[in-house]
Design an enzyme around this catalytic site. Structure first.
Site, PDB file in Angstrom:
ATOM      1  N   HIS A   2       0.913  -1.617  -0.357  1.00  0.00           N
ATOM      2  CA  HIS A   2       0.232   0.318  -0.260  1.00  0.00           C
ATOM      3  C   HIS A   2       0.486   1.306   0.013  1.00  0.00           C
ATOM      4  O   HIS A   2       0.533   1.973  -0.113  1.00  0.00           O
ATOM      5  CB  HIS A   2      -0.894  -0.016   1.305  1.00  0.00           C
ATOM      6  CG  HIS A   2      -2.370  -0.628   1.272  1.00  0.00           C
ATOM      7  ND1 HIS A   2      -2.682  -1.812   0.401  1.00  0.00           N
ATOM      8  CD2 HIS A   2      -3.665   0.125   0.691  1.00  0.00           C
ATOM      9  CE1 HIS A   2      -3.797  -1.247   0.262  1.00  0.00           C
ATOM     10  NE2 HIS A   2      -4.290  -0.631   0.236  1.00  0.00           N
ATOM     11  N   CYS A  39      -9.712  -5.002 -11.714  1.00  0.00           N
ATOM     12  CA  CYS A  39      -8.824  -4.222 -11.167  1.00  0.00           C
ATOM     13  C   CYS A  39      -7.836  -4.293 -10.322  1.00  0.00           C
ATOM     14  O   CYS A  39      -6.720  -3.545  -9.768  1.00  0.00           O
ATOM     15  CB  CYS A  39      -9.900  -4.048  -9.851  1.00  0.00           C
ATOM     16  SG  CYS A  39      -9.719  -4.076  -8.457  1.00  0.00           S
TER      17      CYS A  39
HETATM   18  C1  PEP Z   1      -6.192  -6.412  -5.286  1.00  0.00           C
HETATM   19  O1  PEP Z   1      -5.938  -7.505  -4.968  1.00  0.00           O
HETATM   20  O2  PEP Z   1      -6.001  -7.293  -6.939  1.00  0.00           O
HETATM   21  C2  PEP Z   1      -6.666  -5.061  -5.325  1.00  0.00           C
HETATM   22  C3  PEP Z   1      -7.206  -4.395  -6.505  1.00  0.00           C
HETATM   23  O3  PEP Z   1      -6.965  -5.136  -4.266  1.00  0.00           O
HETATM   24  P1  PEP Z   1      -5.377  -3.963  -3.347  1.00  0.00           P
HETATM   25  O4  PEP Z   1      -4.895  -4.541  -4.273  1.00  0.00           O
HETATM   26  O5  PEP Z   1      -5.751  -2.819  -2.591  1.00  0.00           O
HETATM   27  O6  PEP Z   1      -5.065  -5.604  -2.092  1.00  0.00           O
END
Ligand code: PEP
Ligand code: MG
Length: 748
Positions: free
Chosen positions: A371, A680
């Site tokens: 993150h 995503c």
């Molecule tokens: C994923 O896990 O691919 C996602 C889009 O969520 P994050 O990257 O926020 O965990």
């Protein structure tokens, strides 16, 4: 078009040359023979070979038939620069009927290159090791065929091993293998991992390298009260200035931090107490240390985690006061022309750095979360990870140029390199075309919806510019992580509303809190021994219904007049989805009772990012209004590989048959139930994956705004029929090796 000789013959001829090469050591003569033979055989006007200089990580033109001979040794390209640089960086051939129409075309003056239209560049590589490129060009457009691509790839394959040995020999004999960069001018470079793309030049500053509070003061002989009042004034002015100048792009997050600093500074109990101590005979430094220390201890002992977190803020403020008491270099807390190096940091530190205009960031600790890198990208801070190094190898004040595209830190860079960096930096800044919101059509006209992943307000502007048709994923945890705290319903409402208002139309997918795993609060209360398998995502929200309700209320209110969709992360079972759905219905009923304007009935979606969700994808496709595939987590959980663990990170492979089959299964289930499904995760930005996903039937991708235009370009080059055949072939492969072999063989 003239009939060319059989390409097989050419391949033989080069192989013969390669075997002869061992008998002589003149690489330039050898390369010239190679380009001559290829040019004659392919009847190309130009054939050139570029080799990668390991130390500068630049491609150098080493031999050419057709280009101005003076250009040999003089022309340099960065990885990713021009069509040739892109072919090498992305390890794929690029064939163009009209080279100058490719957005990555780079005009190189004084080579007479402008005379040629057809362009075919093929990387020379040994495994994943980049060696250079072979390029052929022709005056007439559309001269080269797929067969030529294959032939050139085969030749490149043969040359690779020979050239790698040559490089080694040259190094052993102390020859430079590069072009004309004089050895004395070469900057030392350190390889690192890219966290957030970009380029930055500046002097090293160590974050919290020393605790100024605990150091001895050197200014004890001055009038302490006057010195303290001056430091106080300077600190106040700095915080005011930071607050005033906060870039719009980060104001939503940075406000959360700096306003509390100002408040504390102006608190009579805080600075007033320091003054009283000075008047009673303490030094200015000593009084700051004493008061900050007392406050920090008090806060740290609190049973309330929100209060405990403020310890960090108090110490930060104390450091600033002491720095200002000393005066000197960092007087304004301004980090322009500075590259910050830190072991580990909180998201709030990162926002602070952005507010202070730091140019770039080098992180050395292993515990930096995914993150943090996502946030660095949103804040547009070029950042790299230097895991195995100790930060003191880069001393305070040293000039470095960070190439966070290629993952290289150049120490004490020479002027030529700095000039190149500045030009690239400038070009990237101005190279942001504006698109109207639209779907991306494949070459045969199938529309692919393009949405944006948004982490902070600034991303929305980038998304609108990139022509995103809406927000496909808003990661709502960022305000929580930056503040290391739970913002109130009102604060969340304000943040979400600003995001929602900036979108010009289309869906707005707000994801509920995905805390846990690698997105942890710094607070020990939330530490778990195995956080990836712990209270993460929807589990956390369901375990804290009061926090969940606050967030759902804020979301429903913020999206009252929009195409609001609410997405639940880390859902493992239908039961969790039902539970979450119940809560949102209850919250909606409460809002109606209270007469508050809100969206009564948003579409509800499930993130497919756990193996259990893949297994139950039929049920999810039937019960949820939409699905969103989170491949970042899905790959990790399917393969049991932690991407941030150096020992196993190379096993994190989205081309594993298990991943490919899972993706195809989920997309197919959604199609059967007529439920929308989007990708995503980051693999939605990878060219090969785009082809695979479209072939599986995916029609919607959500990605970082900065990546959307590349994705759009890529989609235009594929057709549905070809993609379908490609996916079907990939899905039949039994092993990672077989998948890789197929990809290499297909020349994509
Ligand atoms: C994923 O896990 O691919 C996602 C889009 O969520 P994050 O990257 O926020 O965990
Ligand atoms: Mg995820």
């Amino acid at each position: 078009m003239a009939v060319r000789r059989d390409n097989i013959e050419l391949v033989w001829s080069i192989s013969e040359l390669s075997s002869l090469f061992g008998k002589r050591t003149n690489i330039d003569g050898f390369l010239q023979d190679v380009v001559d033979r290829i040019a004659e055989h392919m009847e190309s006007d130009v054939c050139s070979v570029y080799l990668l200089d390991e130390s500068t990580q630049r491609l150098v033109l080493r031999a050419s038939r057709g280009l101005d001979p003076d250009a040999v040794g003089r022309v340099h390209l960065g990885l990713g620069e021009g069509i040739t640089g892109t072919a090498v960086k992305e390890l794929r051939p690029i064939r163009e009927a009209h080279a100058s129409r490719n957005p990555r075309y780079k005009f190189i003056p004084n080579t007479r290159e402008e005379e040629y239209q057809s362009f075919l560049a093929v990387p020379i590589r040994h495994g994943l090791n980049r060696i250079g490129a072979l390029v052929v060009q022709h005056r007439r457009p559309d001269q080269f065929t797929r067969h030529d691509t294959r032939a050139l790839q085969t030749i490149a394959g043969q040359l690779a091993a020979t050239l790698e040995n040559v490089e080694m020999l040259m190094e052993l004999h102390g020859h430079s293998s590069g072009g004309e960069i004089p050895a004395a001018d070469r900057s030392e470079s350190i390889r690192c991992q890219v966290a957030s793309e970009g380029i930055a030049v500046g002097r090293i500053v160590h974050l919290r390298a020393r605790d100024l509070l605990d150091e001895q003061s050197s200014s004890d002989h001055e009038d302490q009260e006057t010195a303290f009042r001056a430091a106080l004034e300077r600190t106040d002015a700095q915080l005011e200035a930071i607050h005033r100048d906060l870039d719009e792009r980060i104001s939503d997050l940075a406000n959360l931090i700096f306003s509390s600093h100002l408040l504390m500074l102006r608190d009579e109990e805080f600075s007033g107490e320091m003054l009283r101590l000075i008047q009673a005979g303490a030094t200015a430094h000593g009084s700051i240390r004493q008061v900050v220390g007392r406050y920090a201890d008090l806060l740290a002992a609190s049973s309330n985690p929100r209060t405990r977190e403020k310890t960090h803020d108090i110490r930060d403020l104390g450091q600033r006061l002491v720095r200002n008491l000393r005066g000197g270099e960092e007087e304004h807390g301004d980090l322009r022309e500075r590259i910050v190096i830190a072991h580990e940091m909180y998201p709030s530190d990162l926002v602070r750095l952005a507010a202070q205009h730091a140019e770039g960031l080098i992180l050395t600790g292993a515990g930096n979360t995914a993150h943090l890198t996502i946030l660095a990208r949103s804040l547009e801070i070029p950042s790299v990870l230097l895991r195995a190094r100790r930060e003191d190898e880069l001393p305070e004040g040293e000039l470095v140029a960070v190439d966070a595209y290629e993952g290289i830190i150049h120490r004490n860079p020479h002027q030529t390199l700095l000039d190149q960096f500045r030009t690239t930096q400038e070009a990237r800044r101005t190279d942001r075309p504006k698109h109207a919101p639209s779907a991306a059509p494949t070459a045969d006209g199938v529309a692919i919806e393009l949405l944006a992943n948004v982490n902070i307000l600034h991303d929305v502007d980038l998304a609108v510019r990139a022509g995103a048709m809406g927000i496909g994923l808003y990661r709502s945890e960022f305000p929580f992580l930056v503040r290391n705290d739970f913002p109130s319903e009102a604060e969340q409402y304000r943040i979400y509303r600003r995001i929602v208002e900036r979108v010009e139309g289309g869906p707005v997918v707000l994801r509920t809190l995905d805390i846990g795993g690698d997105k942890l609060f710094g607070d020990p209360e939330y530490q778990e021994s195995n956080p990836f398998l712990g209270l993460r995502g929807i589990r956390f929200s369901l375990a804290h219904p009061e926090l969940f309700d606050d967030q759902l209320r804020a979301m429903l209110r913020a999206g009252a007049d929009r195409d609001l969709r609410v997405l639940f992360p880390m859902v493992a079972s239908l039961d969790e989805f039902f539970h979450a759905r119940e809560r949102i219905r209850a919250v909606s009923a409460d809002l109606a009772d209270e007469g508050l304007e809100h969206h009564p009935n948003p579409k509800l979606g499930v993130m497919i990012e756990l193996p259990s969700a893949v297994e139950c994808c039929e049920e999810f496709a039937s019960e949820a209004d939409f699905l969103s595939i989170g491949s970042n987590d899905l790959v990790m959980y399917l393969l049991a590989v932690d991407r941030s663990n150096e020992q196993v990170e190379r096993l994190y492979n989205p081309y594993h048959p298990a991943v490919l089959r899972a993706l195809s299964r989920v997309i197919e289930a959604a199609r059967r139930h007529g439920t929308g499904v989007s990708m995503c995760g980051e693999i939605g930005s990878s060219p090969l994956m785009i082809r695979f996903l479209i072939g599986c039937g995916l029609r919607s991708i959500s990605a970082d705004p900065a990546r959307l235009s590349r994705i759009r370009e890529e989609i235009c080059t594929v057709t549905e029929a070809e993609s379908r055949a490609f996916s079907a072939r990939l899905l039949r492969q039994p092993s990672v090796g077989a998948v890789q072999h197929l990809i290499a063989e297909s020349g994509l």
